[in-house]
Design a protein around this motif. Structure first.
Motif, mmCIF file in Angstrom:
data_model
loop_
_atom_site.group_PDB
_atom_site.id
_atom_site.type_symbol
_atom_site.label_atom_id
_atom_site.label_comp_id
_atom_site.label_asym_id
_atom_site.label_seq_id
_atom_site.Cartn_x
_atom_site.Cartn_y
_atom_site.Cartn_z
ATOM 1 N N THR A 1 0.807 -1.222 0.000
ATOM 2 C CA THR A 1 0.000 0.000 0.000
ATOM 3 C C THR A 1 0.843 1.276 0.000
ATOM 4 O OG1 THR A 1 -0.097 0.235 2.409
ATOM 5 C CG2 THR A 1 -1.742 -1.201 1.376
ATOM 6 N N THR B 1 -0.170 -0.309 7.356
ATOM 7 C CA THR B 1 -1.563 -0.680 7.067
ATOM 8 C C THR B 1 -2.162 -1.402 8.251
ATOM 9 O OG1 THR B 1 -1.007 -0.855 4.718
ATOM 10 C CG2 THR B 1 -3.038 -1.931 5.440
ATOM 11 N N ILE C 1 -8.343 -3.578 7.054
ATOM 12 C CA ILE C 1 -9.115 -3.437 5.822
ATOM 13 C C ILE C 1 -10.535 -3.947 6.044
ATOM 14 C CG2 ILE C 1 -7.177 -3.573 4.211
ATOM 15 C CD1 ILE C 1 -7.829 -6.566 3.853
ATOM 16 N N ASN D 1 -13.454 -3.701 -3.899
ATOM 17 C CA ASN D 1 -12.375 -2.894 -3.339
ATOM 18 C C ASN D 1 -12.410 -2.974 -1.812
ATOM 19 O OD1 ASN D 1 -11.791 -2.193 -5.939
ATOM 20 N ND2 ASN D 1 -12.434 -0.060 -5.762
ATOM 21 N N ALA E 1 -9.457 0.935 3.757
ATOM 22 C CA ALA E 1 -8.296 0.585 4.559
ATOM 23 C C ALA E 1 -7.972 1.709 5.528
ATOM 24 C CB ALA E 1 -7.092 0.316 3.655
ATOM 25 N N LEU F 1 -4.881 3.162 6.970
ATOM 26 C CA LEU F 1 -3.433 3.187 6.792
ATOM 27 C C LEU F 1 -2.805 4.083 7.859
ATOM 28 C CD1 LEU F 1 -3.188 3.414 2.887
ATOM 29 C CD2 LEU F 1 -3.477 1.410 4.348
ATOM 30 N N HIS G 1 -8.438 5.131 3.361
ATOM 31 C CA HIS G 1 -8.227 5.105 1.917
ATOM 32 C C HIS G 1 -9.114 4.033 1.301
ATOM 33 C CE1 HIS G 1 -4.599 7.077 3.366
ATOM 34 N NE2 HIS G 1 -4.277 7.416 2.134
ATOM 35 N N GLU G 2 -9.406 4.203 0.000
ATOM 36 C CA GLU G 2 -10.020 3.120 -0.772
ATOM 37 C C GLU G 2 -8.939 2.486 -1.634
ATOM 38 O OE1 GLU G 2 -13.554 2.056 -3.990
ATOM 39 O OE2 GLU G 2 -13.687 3.919 -2.839
ATOM 40 N N ILE G 3 -8.889 1.153 -1.591
ATOM 41 C CA ILE G 3 -7.840 0.420 -2.286
ATOM 42 C C ILE G 3 -8.460 -0.565 -3.265
ATOM 43 C CG2 ILE G 3 -6.019 -1.317 -1.995
ATOM 44 C CD1 ILE G 3 -5.250 0.067 0.580
ATOM 45 N N GLU H 1 -4.611 -1.696 -8.554
ATOM 46 C CA GLU H 1 -3.426 -1.289 -7.797
ATOM 47 C C GLU H 1 -3.450 0.215 -7.484
ATOM 48 O OE1 GLU H 1 0.060 -2.752 -9.772
ATOM 49 O OE2 GLU H 1 -0.415 -4.835 -9.274
ATOM 50 N N THR H 2 -4.606 0.672 -6.988
ATOM 51 C CA THR H 2 -4.762 2.086 -6.645
ATOM 52 C C THR H 2 -5.026 2.247 -5.148
ATOM 53 O OG1 THR H 2 -7.120 1.959 -7.213
ATOM 54 C CG2 THR H 2 -5.608 2.773 -8.915
ATOM 55 N N VAL H 3 -4.542 3.356 -4.607
ATOM 56 C CA VAL H 3 -4.746 3.717 -3.209
ATOM 57 C C VAL H 3 -5.224 5.164 -3.191
ATOM 58 C CG1 VAL H 3 -3.684 3.941 -0.937
ATOM 59 C CG2 VAL H 3 -2.887 2.152 -2.507
#
Length: 295
Positions: A54, A58, A61, A68, A71, A73, A78-80, A85-87
């Motif tokens: 990430t 972390t 989740i 998705n 999370a 962090l 955040h949305e993961i 592979e986006t944060v």
């Protein structure tokens, strides 16, 4: 009653494994390794193991309907997307406290994400417990927390169970599922020094709590109504961090552990420290993972 039929799920040791979540849709177990900032996914049917980094520590989740995750962090919610592979940042309620990080978190029965913080250097009272509401607003629920950890809600949605680890207590708050407000804190389980520290926990279909004990070498099942200890699962690692039910019938207990902070001698004595364990066919069912609601 002891239950010692644990198995090691896979040959991988986390520094600080935590926050297991069973994803029934994809039939996989998810967990985090807090310190290197990794989300792990393991598919029991195929044996496939994936790791997503990430980019920051972390803590926890939770599942979204889209597949998705929300999370917690080091620096906020955040949305993961593992696929893309986006944060993507949502909110950081402690932007003014850069020496803190998020730790354990979980969705409540209404789909709000609760997660708590702690100081990276673990100084007392530096953290808090927050609630990320469905409109992405954030409110503070408990202040003066040292190591925010386990969360669970009673089956009738009347109580929130919560652990601030150094207190060696599980406390209960009266909980309003409609508003997310909590009130009237009381101690329901008190641990002793020889027990270690209560860490993550989950609840089963009978309303009993399964509590991981850091430096306690075990998971114990307790009745939060009486404080009675009903059974324990002894494990080959001291730093047991959390647990959750998974598998087709939600009767398999997945258990995370850590090796961070152990001496070279302790690591030699605990070669499985940091591994993910499973106790299959416990004979007791968990409840489905609370997730965030569909928009």
């Amino acid at each position: 009653m002891n239950h010692n039929k644990y198995e090691v799920v896979l040959d991988h040791a986390c520094q600080l494994g935590e926050g297991p979540v069973w994803d029934a849709d994809q039939q996989r177990i998810l967990w985090v390794d807090i310190l290197p900032g990794e989300i792990h996914s393991f598919y029991p049917a195929s044996g496939e193991h994936r790791i997503f980094k990430t980019g920051q520590m972390t803590g926890a989740i939770a599942l979204l309907p889209s597949g998705n995750f929300i999370a917690a962090l080091q620096h906020g919610f955040h949305e993961i997307s593992l696929e893309n592979e986006t944060v993507v940042p949502i909110a950081d309620p402690e932007v003014h406290l850069p020496e803190n990080r998020f730790n354990d978190g979980k969705c409540d029965p209404a789909g709000r994400f609760w997660a708590g913080t702690m100081a990276v250097d673990e100084r007392p009272g530096a953290g808090a417990l927050y609630m990320l509401d469905n409109d992405q607003s954030v409110s503070i629920k408990v202040e003066n927390v040292t190591c925010s950890n386990g969360l669970a809600w009673s089956l009738d949605h009347q109580l929130l169970y919560y652990i601030d680890s150094p207190t060696r207590q599980v406390v209960a708050y009266e909980y309003d599922v409609t508003t997310g407000t909590i009130a009237n804190k009381r101690v329901v389980i008190q641990f002793q020094e020889e027990d270690g520290f209560p860490d993550g926990m989950t609840i089963d279909e009978k309303g009993m709590l399964w509590i991981a004990l850091w430096d306690g070498w075990k998971v114990i099942r307790c009745n939060p109504n009486t404080g009675e200890r009903l059974q324990q699962i002894d494990l080959p690692a001291a730093r047991i961090t959390s647990c959750t039910f998974g598998g087709d019938s939600l009767e398999d207990l997945y258990i995370t552990s850590a090796k961070t902070g152990l001496s070279q001698q302790e690591l030699a004595e605990q070669p499985l420290a940091g591994c993910l364990f499973i106790v299959k066919n416990t004979g007791i069912k968990g409840i489905p993972t609370h997730g965030l609601p569909k928009p």
